[in-house]
Enzyme design. Sequence first.
Site, mmCIF file in Angstrom:
data_model
loop_
_atom_site.group_PDB
_atom_site.id
_atom_site.type_symbol
_atom_site.label_atom_id
_atom_site.label_comp_id
_atom_site.label_asym_id
_atom_site.label_seq_id
_atom_site.Cartn_x
_atom_site.Cartn_y
_atom_site.Cartn_z
ATOM 1 C CG ASP A 158 -2.061 0.968 1.114
ATOM 2 O OD1 ASP A 158 -2.387 1.372 -0.017
ATOM 3 O OD2 ASP A 158 -2.631 1.336 2.159
ATOM 4 C CG HIS A 177 -0.666 2.050 -9.274
ATOM 5 N ND1 HIS A 177 -0.804 1.745 -7.942
ATOM 6 C CD2 HIS A 177 -1.778 2.752 -9.615
ATOM 7 C CE1 HIS A 177 -1.960 2.238 -7.494
ATOM 8 N NE2 HIS A 177 -2.566 2.849 -8.501
ATOM 9 C CG LEU A 187 9.102 -16.954 -3.764
ATOM 10 C CD1 LEU A 187 9.047 -17.018 -2.245
ATOM 11 C CD2 LEU A 187 9.472 -15.539 -4.209
#
Length: 253
Positions: free
Chosen positions: A23, A40, A134
Amino acid sequence: MSEGEQAQEYHGKLPRHIAIIMDGNGRWAKQRHMPRVAGHRAGVESLRSIIQRCGELGVEALTLFAFSSENWRRPEQEVGLLMELFIIALQRETKKLNARNVRLRVIGDLSRFSDKLQKEISKAEEQTKANTGLLLAVAANYGGRWDITHAVKKLAFQLEKGDLAAAAVDENMIRQHLCMADMPEPDLFIRTGGEQRISNFLLWQLAYSELYFTDVLWPDFDPQQLGTALAWFASRQRRFGRTGDQVEQIKRA
Ligand code: IPE
Ligand code: IPE
Ligand code: MG
């Protein structure tokens, strides 16, 4: 501290699964008098470095909140640009994910996305599915309430068909039908951007996660910031309902 030393520092206390609410992109851009989408875009850079670092450290799973089921409420233009950015990131990053042995999975209600985006998602998942490093789960049009509702609905269908008895429904059965059921629940939850709320992220799965909140805005969150969060995590005593003394005893045994 070198990467090796840092990994050793967390040794034994490295979270297996980290979940992050990324955020603060909009405020980062606003501070720079730039449009929100610039935030963004900068956020994608952070994403790349955090994925890389988690892979290097040997974290098993990283779940990232990219777009919530409530984010459709944003101005149409921002939603459109976010979708575009998502498509571009999938197209550009898949090769890098493969080079880093990362397996991608997108969780959420994908049916509301454009056909093009759904296709890019399947393609990227397909191209990375054999990777063994991962596991990167990107939560898109995801909501914790949606996840639980979806799981319950699957059980309700089984019940309706007569394949399941109501008395047999237990926590474990619900858990098995949630997103990320094959992974351990997040040990560490991180939210950047200063807000201290869950915003309908993984509601069920965060029941016993350690919650770390930082004012750092997501585009400024780098591997060093991650290191601070990991050091904090390593200092926590996880009790799961027991007393602190009991936990110490178990550790010594
Ligand atoms: C998080 O940053 C990214 C998404 C929700 C897609 P925000 O866009 O929420 O940034 P702020 O909270 O407005 O600063
Ligand atoms: C949460 O951030 C969702 C994502 C980061 C994708 P928001 O910025 O949407 O959360 P609220 O609205 O401030 O709670
Ligand atoms: Mg926000």
